[in-house]
Design a protein around this motif. Structure first.
Motif, PDB file in Angstrom:
ATOM      1  N   ARG A  28       0.975  34.270  51.108  1.00  9.99           N
ATOM      2  CA  ARG A  28       0.727  35.257  50.053  1.00  9.99           C
ATOM      3  C   ARG A  28       2.061  35.682  49.452  1.00  9.99           C
ATOM      4  NH1 ARG A  28      -1.856  40.586  52.132  1.00  9.99           N
ATOM      5  NH2 ARG A  28      -3.537  39.123  52.604  1.00  9.99           N
ATOM      6  N   ASN A  73       3.820  38.260  47.225  1.00 12.52           N
ATOM      7  CA  ASN A  73       3.615  39.598  46.684  1.00 12.52           C
ATOM      8  C   ASN A  73       4.128  39.667  45.248  1.00 12.52           C
ATOM      9  OD1 ASN A  73       2.560  40.801  49.073  1.00 12.52           O
ATOM     10  ND2 ASN A  73       4.620  40.828  49.927  1.00 12.52           N
ATOM     11  N   PRO A  74       3.756  40.731  44.536  1.00 10.43           N
ATOM     12  CA  PRO A  74       4.237  40.854  43.154  1.00 10.43           C
ATOM     13  C   PRO A  74       5.763  40.803  43.034  1.00 10.43           C
ATOM     14  CG  PRO A  74       2.472  42.433  43.544  1.00 10.43           C
ATOM     15  CD  PRO A  74       2.763  41.776  44.864  1.00 10.43           C
ATOM     16  N   ASP A  75       6.484  41.207  44.062  1.00  9.07           N
ATOM     17  CA  ASP A  75       7.950  41.179  43.978  1.00  9.07           C
ATOM     18  C   ASP A  75       8.543  39.853  44.453  1.00  9.07           C
ATOM     19  OD1 ASP A  75       7.738  41.262  46.724  1.00  9.07           O
ATOM     20  OD2 ASP A  75       9.059  42.993  46.990  1.00  9.07           O
ATOM     21  N   VAL A 127       2.841  36.907  59.650  1.00  9.83           N
ATOM     22  CA  VAL A 127       1.779  37.769  60.181  1.00  9.83           C
ATOM     23  C   VAL A 127       0.927  36.931  61.126  1.00  9.83           C
ATOM     24  CG1 VAL A 127      -0.204  39.203  59.624  1.00  9.83           C
ATOM     25  CG2 VAL A 127       1.748  39.099  58.058  1.00  9.83           C
ATOM     26  N   ARG A 180      13.090  36.812  52.832  1.00 13.38           N
ATOM     27  CA  ARG A 180      12.003  37.396  52.030  1.00 13.38           C
ATOM     28  C   ARG A 180      10.632  36.938  52.549  1.00 13.38           C
ATOM     29  NH1 ARG A 180      12.591  40.988  47.820  1.00 13.38           N
ATOM     30  NH2 ARG A 180      11.539  39.702  46.256  1.00 13.38           N
ATOM     31  N   ILE A 181      10.633  36.295  53.711  1.00  9.71           N
ATOM     32  CA  ILE A 181       9.377  35.794  54.284  1.00  9.71           C
ATOM     33  C   ILE A 181       9.082  36.537  55.586  1.00  9.71           C
ATOM     34  CG2 ILE A 181       8.183  33.764  55.217  1.00  9.71           C
ATOM     35  CD1 ILE A 181      10.032  32.045  53.416  1.00  9.71           C
ATOM     36  N   HIS A 182       7.898  37.092  55.688  1.00  7.65           N
ATOM     37  CA  HIS A 182       7.465  37.729  56.933  1.00  7.65           C
ATOM     38  C   HIS A 182       6.249  36.979  57.456  1.00  7.65           C
ATOM     39  CE1 HIS A 182      10.197  40.990  56.858  1.00  7.65           C
ATOM     40  NE2 HIS A 182       9.478  41.811  57.582  1.00  7.65           N
ATOM     41  N   GLU A 196      -1.909  33.499  46.228  1.00  4.15           N
ATOM     42  CA  GLU A 196      -2.128  33.327  47.659  1.00  4.15           C
ATOM     43  C   GLU A 196      -2.810  31.991  47.881  1.00  4.15           C
ATOM     44  OE1 GLU A 196      -3.334  36.567  49.962  1.00  4.15           O
ATOM     45  OE2 GLU A 196      -4.199  35.368  51.543  1.00  4.15           O
ATOM     46  N   SER A 221       8.313  38.470  47.348  1.00  2.00           N
ATOM     47  CA  SER A 221       8.415  38.332  48.801  1.00  2.00           C
ATOM     48  C   SER A 221       7.111  37.736  49.323  1.00  2.00           C
ATOM     49  CB  SER A 221       8.712  39.677  49.459  1.00  2.00           C
ATOM     50  OG  SER A 221       7.620  40.563  49.304  1.00  2.00           O
ATOM     51  N   ALA A 222       7.181  37.151  50.521  1.00  2.05           N
ATOM     52  CA  ALA A 222       6.017  36.410  51.009  1.00  2.05           C
ATOM     53  C   ALA A 222       5.569  36.890  52.375  1.00  2.05           C
ATOM     54  CB  ALA A 222       6.335  34.918  51.075  1.00  2.05           C
ATOM     55  N   LEU A 223       4.259  36.910  52.543  1.00  2.00           N
ATOM     56  CA  LEU A 223       3.670  37.043  53.872  1.00  2.00           C
ATOM     57  C   LEU A 223       3.071  35.684  54.217  1.00  2.00           C
ATOM     58  CD1 LEU A 223       1.839  40.499  53.608  1.00  2.00           C
ATOM     59  CD2 LEU A 223       3.843  39.988  54.991  1.00  2.00           C
ATOM     60  N   GLY A 279      -3.305  36.723  41.046  1.00  2.00           N
ATOM     61  CA  GLY A 279      -2.964  36.675  42.463  1.00  2.00           C
ATOM     62  C   GLY A 279      -2.201  35.407  42.783  1.00  2.00           C
TER      63      GLY A 279
END
Lengths: 765, 765
Positions: free
Chosen positions: B471, B473-475, B513, B509-511, B605, B477-479, B603
C-alpha cells in the motif's frame, strides 16, 4: 435498485428495517469509547485555558503546578516546536491556523495555554489552577458585524478581520428588484450552536513498538485525515502513524476537524515515549469544540404579484471565531451554493463575508451551511406569503423547480434528480393541510395560538471517494471494511445488508471494520451524508468482486460453468438444478489451493473503491404544527410531518432514526439552543444548565415519510439522510411559531421569554 | 533473478547486505514484546502444574489460595467446558489432544492443573503453592523404547502407546544387505532439546468492544491459525476473533503450536470480560513448551567394497510425550521423508514408530525432522568410512546424487534442483581439506586430538500459500503486508528490499505489517523457511500489481503510453526521455480521482497471493574442525566452514545471520544441550543452569559461504535458510569429535565428562 440481484432473495435484506447490529454491544456496555482505552503507564493531560477572549500572555509560572503530587510536566508553547491544528481555505482566504498552545497571545476564552501532564487525570486537573498565567487583557470583538468594521483586529498581521469574501450572482438582479411587485427583507440571525455530542472529544496516543508507528486513537470522524495531518505536523511519514477510532458517541460534524489537542497529544506521546491521554470535559467542550451556524444574513426577496420569486439579494456575514480549523471556512460557501434552494429564482446576487472574532472557532455542524441557506429562504418565503396575503404552501408551489434534471442553479449547484412540487403536494396530503388550517382557524377563534409552518428544501450530500472491502474468512464469516467512520449512525448495519444481499451471508456472520488506517487502505471518513452513497457503493463493488470469485469456485466444485452459478435459497447453485454449495464450502475451498481451479488465486477477498463524480441533492418538505402559550410564551410542537426524499432506502429504520434525530436538533435550534457571549467575550453557555438541548418531553414524534427518487450518481441510487431533519425542522418550527404569533420575525432560539415579550409587544401594539 | 527489472537500479536493493530495518527499534528498546503489553485492569494467570509425571488427581482444594490478597479466582477443569489445545495427525494416527487443564489425570510433570487469576502476577504466583492438589501417583514411562513395550499405558483408552506407525521403503533391501561387502549400524539417539527462545511464550486476550471481537495477542508464529483455532474452541465465528503478534523474541518452531494456555486465556477473557494475561517463566518453558528431536534410531547401512551405499534399513522410534500438539506428529514423518539425504541409495526400508511417553509433548524445533535424518545418515556414512578405511569426503563424493533434477527419492521427496558433488568439492576447496588433514596428522603426532567432521545434506523447505500486500500512502511511503509472521529473522528487511527494488521507494519509507489477522487477509505464518519463497513471492506479485498501476498513472501525468514508462534514476519516467515523475507525485495523483484517468480506481494498493506448488530442497556441505582436551574431555570447535545453497540471496547479511545462528544451535545439540528426565519422569533440566546452551565463548565464527542454485518453484528462485545451520552442524561436529577420538560413536551431548570417560575407556583398552 440497480444492484443486480439474480435470485429470489432479492430484497431479503436490502430495504428491510433490520435492527441495528451495533446495538448489541452498546446495550450490553461492551462498546469501547475513547475514554475506555486504558493503557498502563498513561500520562493524562489537562489544559490550562485562557480566561480572556483577547489578551497578551505576559508570563507563565509553572513552578507551583509542578509541586502537585502526580504532576510530571507542564508544557507551554515555549517547550514545543511551532505546532498548529490544520486549517485550510481557498486561495482567496486569509487563513490563520490554531496554535496547539497559545504563542504569546490568546484570542478566545478557552484557548489552550498550557498542558499539565500527570499520572492521573485528577492530579492534572488539580494542578490547572496552580499554573499562574499573567495576562494583559485586550479589547475583544465577538459580534461579527462589529468585527467587520475592523476596529478591533483579531489578527493584526492580516490588516483586516475579513478572512474570506465571495459573491454568488446570476441573472439581472437590479432589474428583478426594480420591477418587483413586492420586496421583502429581513436580518436573519443563525445563532451559534454547540454540537454537543453525547461523547465529547478525546485522544490517546502511544508508540506502537510492534508496528513501529505512533498510534493515535481519537474520537474523530476522519481517521485517515488525522493520520496524514499528524504525520505532517510531526514530520513523520504516513506509514509511521496509525490512526484508530474506537466507538464514537456522536459528532455531528464537529469531529471532522483535527484539533490542537490531537496534534499536542501525538507530539507528547512521541517525545515522551509514554501513552498520553486527553479527554474533553463537558464544560471544556462548550469552548474547545467548534460551534456551528453563526451567521447573520441581510437578505431581500423580490416577487411579482402572483408570488413568483423574481430575485434574491443581500449579504451573509459568517462568524469564524478566532482561528481557522479544517471546516471553519467550509460552511459559509456552502450557504452561498445552496441559496437558490428548490426554487426557480431567476436572479441572485448575494455577498459573503467571513470574519474573525474573539470567539471559539466555528465549523461544520449537522448541515454545515445548508440549514442556514434553507432557513434564510424559508423565512423569506413565509414573510413574503404573509405580505402578499398568500398561503405559504401555495407560494412555494408556484416557485418550486419542475426540472428538467440535472438542474443547474445560478449559484453553481447541479441538482441530480428531484420531484419538488410532487413532494410538497404529498406532504400536504399526508398532513391533511386543509384540515389543519381549518383546525387552526377554530383554535384562533378560541384564542389559542396555533401555528403551521412549512419547509421545502433541497440540500447537497456526498463527496469524494472511498474504499470498501469484503473478506470471507475460511469459516464463511465475513469482515467488511469501510473507509467511512461513523459516530453512532449504525451505518454498519446498512453495509451488512448490502453484503448479505449480494453474497447470501447471514447478517450475524458479518462484522464491520472501520476507523483504522492500518486495516483500511484509505477512506474519507463519515461526513456530509456520504457514507451510504460513497462507502456503500464501494462495498457493493467489493461484494461484486467477491461474488465473481465465489461463482468461479462454486462452478469448479459443482463442475459447472461460472455463468450458470447463481445465489439460491440452497446456497450458490447451478441455475435450473438443485445442485448447490454453501458459502462455507466455497470459503473452505478458497483457502485451499488444491481445491481451486489452477488459474485462481487462493483467498476470498474483494477490495474496491467508489468515486462520487457529482454530488447528491436530497430534498423534501416538512410541516410543523405548534401551539404557543399566551401565559408563558412556551412553544409546544404538536405535530411534525417530515417527507424526505433521499432515494431508495437500504434500511428504513436507520433512515427514520436520522429523521427523528435531525428534527430534534433542528427543533433545538429553533426553540432552545444558542451560545451566548457577553461583550468581553466570556461565554455564558458552558454547561448543559446554560445551554438548553431539547428534552425528550419537548420533542415531538416525527411522522417520518420518504420518497424514492433515485440519484443517478451511484449504483444504490441513494442520497443520504444525515442532515435532512436538521435542515428542515428549524425553519418549519420558526415559521410555525411566527404563524401562530402572526408576526414577521423573531430571532432564534424562540425561548419562552422572547416569545412572551413579543406577545406583550404585539398585544400592546 | 526472474524478477523483471526494467532499469538501471537492478540490484540496487536485492542482493545487497542491507542492515536489518528491524534493529533500530530493538536496539533502542522500542520493540513491543508480549509482556510489554499493559492493559489496565488485567488479570494475571499463574498455573498450578503437575508435580508428577503420571498421577490421578483425587481432589483440588482452592480455598486457601483464594485467601491470598489479589487473587480473584481459581479455575480447574471442573469450571471449564471441555477445552483442548489443537492437535492433529493423519488418519493413521491415534491422537490424544492436550486438555487445557488436567481432567482428573496428569500425564507429565508440568501439565497445567489449575489456573490462579489475580490482579498481579506476583499475587497469582504467591497463591500457586496454596492450591492443594491431592495426587495418587502412577507408574510413569519416559523412555520411548520402554513405552513401545506397552506395559505402562499413557492413555489406557488407546490400548497402546503407539500413536503412529509408518514405513518408507523402496528397492530390494534384502538383496542389498545380503550382497553387501560391509554392513555398518548403530543405535543413534537424538536427545530431547528445549527450543529455548530468548522470549518464552505468553498470551494476552481481551474483548475489543470497538471491533466486537476477542483480541488475542500471542507470542506465536501463526496468528491466523491461532485466530481460527481460538474461534473454533470458543464456538465463535472467525470474524469474532482477532489475533495479533507483537514482536516475538525467537521461537524456532516451538511457537507454531497453539498451546493450552492460549485457549485458556482466550476463554477466560471471554467469560470474565477482562483482559487476561499469562507469561511463561523461564523454568515453566522447560516443561510447558514443546521439546524438539527426541528420537532413537536403530539403523544399518550396506555398502559395496568401493564404498557405494547399497541400502539403508532399520527403525526410528519417536518420543511424542504425553499429548499431541499441532506439530507433535510432524517431525518423525519428516525424518522418514528425508532419510535418503543427498545420496543415491538404491534400497531403503525404515520403519517409524511414534510413542506416547509421560513427558512434555515434543514438536517442531529448528529443522523438525530433517536434522534427525541428516544426523543418522551422516553418522552412518562416517562410521562406514571408518570401517572401510576410506576418507569420509571421498565416500560421500562416491554416493552423492548427480541428478537429473527434479530428482525423486525412494522416500517420496522430489528434489527441485541441486548440485551436491560440486558443493562438497567447493567446500573442501574453501576449507583446504587436504591441508587440514595434513595438519591433523601433525597434531596427532604431537599427541593432540584434532578431528575433522563433514556433513553433506539436503533438506526440505516451504509449503502452502500466502498473502502479500503493498500500500502506497498519499505521501509515497509504503506499508507492506505479509501473512508470514517472523520471530526475529529480520524478514521484513528482505521484503522491503523487494518492494524498494520493484517500485523505487527508499527502504526507510517502507514499513512492514505482519502478525495481525485484521490487517492481513490470510497467512500461514513463519515456519519451515517458507517466508521468503512463499511470502516474498506474494509480496513481489503485489508490488508487480502496484507497478502496473504506477505506470498507468505516471503515463497519464506525463502524457505518455503506459508501456513506455519505466523506473529510472529520476523516478518513473518515459523511456528514452528525461521526463519523469516521482513516486510521491504518482501517489498524490492516485488519491485524487480528478488527477486519474477515468478508467482507473483511486488508491494505490496491490494485494496478491503466491502458492508454492512443490517444496524447495536447499542443500549444502559443512566442515567442522575440533580439538578435544585429553585432560578435561572438553571439545573446542576450532573452525567451521558452511557452504549452504539456498538459491539466490536477497540479503546476504540476513542469510549469514541464519547460518551463524543455526550452526550455534546445531553445535549446542552436539556438545551441550539435552533435557534429562529421571525414571519417575521428573525433569532435571528446568533452568539455564541445568540446560546448557552454548555460550558465546564456546561458539566459533562460521565461515559462511553460499551457492546460487535457483529453485524453479518460485519467481525469486529462493529456497530458505532457516534450518540449514542446525541441520549441518550437529553431525559435522559429532563426526569431528569421533574423528578426533578415533572411536565409532558416542551419543550427544558430547559433554566433557562423557568424552573424558570415553577417552579413559579408549586409553584403557
Amino acid at each position: 435498485m440497480s444492484i443486480t440481484l439474480e435470485n429470489k432473495t432479492h430484497g431479503r435484506y436490502i430495504g428491510q428495517s433490520v435492527k441495528r447490529l451495533e446495538d448489541g454491544k452498546f446495550l450490553t456496555g461492551k462498546g469501547t469509547y475513547l475514554d475506555d482505552l486504558a493503557l498502563e503507564g498513561t500520562l493524562h493531560v489537562a489544559l490550562v485555558r485562557s480566561l480572556y477572549a483577547h489578551a497578551r500572555i505576559v508570563g507563565i509560572n509553572t513552578r507551583e503546578a509542578l509541586q502537585v503530587p502526580g504532576v510530571v510536566a507542564v508544557y507551554t508553547a515555549a517547550d514545543l516546536p511551532p505546532l498548529y491544528a490544520p486549517g485550510s481555505g481557498g486561495r482567496d482566504a486569509r487563513v490563520v491556523r490554531h496554535p496547539v498552545l497559545a504563542q504569546g497571545m490568546v484570542r478566545y476564552a478557552g484557548q489552550p495555554v498550557a498542558a499539565v501532564l500527570a499520572t492521573s487525570r485528577a492530579s492534572a486537573e488539580d494542578a490547572l489552577g496552580r499554573v499562574e498565567v499573567d495576562y494583559e487583557a485586550l479589547e475583544a470583538v465577538v459580534d461579527p458585524l462589529v468585527a467587520l468594521e475592523d476596529r478591533t483586529p483579531v489578527h493584526p498581521q492580516l490588516g483586516t478581520n475579513r478572512a474570506l469574501e465571495r459573491k454568488t450572482s446570476g441573472g439581472d438582479v437590479a432589474a428583478a428588484f426594480a420591477t418587483a411587485h413586492k420586496v421583502v427583507g429581513a436580518r436573519l440571525v443563525q445563532q451559534r450552536l454547540a454540537p454537543t455530542p453525547m461523547e465529547p472529544r478525546g485522544v490517546v496516543a502511544a508508540w506502537d513498538g510492534a508496528h513501529e508507528a505512533l498510534t493515535i486513537w481519537s474520537s474523530t470522524q476522519m481517521p485517515h485525515d488525522l493520520r496524514s495531518e499528524v504525520a505532517e505536523a510531526l514530520g513523520l511519514a504516513e506509514n509511521q502513524v496509525r490512526a484508530v477510532t474506537p466507538d464514537v458517541g456522536g459528532a455531528f460534524g464537529a469531529k471532522i476537524n483535527i484539533y490542537p489537542e490531537e496534534i499536542l497529544v501525538a507530539y507528547l506521546a512521541r517525545v515522551l515515549a509514554k501513552p498520553i491521554k486527553w479527554v474533553e470535559s463537558r464544560s471544556e467542550s462548550f469552548v474547545a469544540t467548534i460551534h456551528g451556524r453563526a451567521q447573520v444574513a441581510d437578505l431581500e426577496m423580490a416577487l411579482d404579484p402572483e408570488g413568483k420569486i423574481l430575485g434574491l439579494r443581500g449579504r451573509v456575514v459568517a462568524d469564524l471565531g478566532a482561528y481557522i480549523l479544517e471546516t471553519t471556512l467550509g460552511n459559509a460557501p456552502g450557504t452561498l451554493l445552496m441559496l437558490q434552494g428548490p426554487y426557480a429564482i431567476p436572479a441572485i446576487e448575494v455577498e459573503l463575508v467571513a470574519v474573525y472574532t474573539n470567539a471559539t472557532p466555528t465549523g461544520a455542524y449537522r448541515g454545515a451551511g445548508r440549514p442556514e441557506a434553507t432557513y434564510y429562504l424559508e423565512r423569506l418565503v413565509d414573510i413574503a406569503a404573509r405580505e402578499l396575503g398568500m398561503d405559504p404552501a401555495e407560494l412555494r408551489l408556484r416557485n418550486l423547480i419542475r426540472g428538467p434534471f440535472p438542474y443547474k442553479t445560478l449559484t453553481g449547484a447541479k441538482y441530480d434528480s428531484g420531484a419538488y412540487p410532487e413532494t410538497l403536494h404529498k406532504l400536504l396530503e399526508l398532513a391533511d393541510y386543509k384540515a389543519l388550517r381549518a383546525e387552526q382557524a377554530r383554535a384562533r377563534a378560541e384564542g389559542r395560538l396555533l401555528g403551521i409552518g412549512l419547509t421545502t428544501y433541497v440540500e447537497i450530500t456526498g463527496y469524494g471517494w472511498d474504499t470498501g472491502g469484503v473478506r470471507i474468512n475460511p469459516d464463511g464469516s465475513a469482515l467488511v471494511f469501510t473507509g467511512t467512520s461513523p459516530h453512532g449512525q449504525g451505518t454498519g448495519t446498512g453495509f451488512a445488508q448490502i453484503v448479505a444481499e449480494r453474497l447470501g451471508i447471514p447478517l450475524e456472520r458479518i462484522h464491520i471494520v472501520q476507523g483504522d488506517t492500518l486495516a483500511i487502505p484509505y477512506g474519507m471518513g463519515t461526513a456530509g451524508s456520504r457514507t451510504l452513497s460513497v462507502g456503500g457503493s464501494a462495498i457493493l463493488n467489493a461484494a461484486e468482486k467477491v461474488a465473481e470469485k465465489v461463482k468461479r469456485i462454486a462452478a469448479h466444485l459443482l463442475e459447472a460453468a461460472p455463468e450458470d452459478i447463481t445465489l439460491t435459497e440452497a446456497g450458490w447453485g447451478v441455475r435450473g438444478t438443485d445442485k448447490a454449495v454453501s458459502l462455507e464450502q466455497v470459503a473452505q475451498a478458497a483457502y485451499n489451493p488444491r481445491k481451486l481451479p489452477a488459474d485462481l488465486e487462493p483467498g476470498l477477498e474483494g477490495q474496491a473503491t467508489f468515486t462520487l463524480k457529482e454530488a447528491n441533492y436530497p430534498f423534501g418538505a416538512h410541516l410543523a404544527v405548534v401551539e404557543v402559550s399566551r401565559e408563558t410564551g412556551e412553544v409546544r410542537v404538536l405535530r411534525y410531518v417530515a417527507l424526505d426524499d433521499v432515494g431508495p432506502l437500504v434500511n428504513p429504520r436507520l433512515v427514520e432514526g436520522q429523521q427523528q434525530g435531525g428534527v430534534a436538533q433542528g427543533l433545538g435550534q429553533a426553540l432552545y439552543e444558542g451560545i451566548r457571549y457577553d461583550e468581553s467575550g466570556q461565554s455564558h453557555s458552558t454547561s448543559l444548565l446554560e445551554y438548553n438541548l431539547p428534552r425528550a418531553d419537548q420533542m415531538v414524534w416525527v411522522e417520518a415519510h420518504h420518497g424514492d427518487t433515485r440519484s443517478p450518481t451511484n449504483p444504490l441510487g441513494v442520497k443520504g439522510i444525515g442532515e435532512a431533519g436538521a435542515i428542515g425542522a428549524t425553519p418549519a418550527v420558526v415559521n410555525a411559531v411566527m404563524d401562530a404569533l402572526g408576526i414577521k420575525h423573531l430571532d432564534m432560539p424562540l425561548t419562552p421569554e422572547k416569545v412572551w415579550r413579543a406577545l406583550r409587544q404585539e398585544l400592546g401594539r
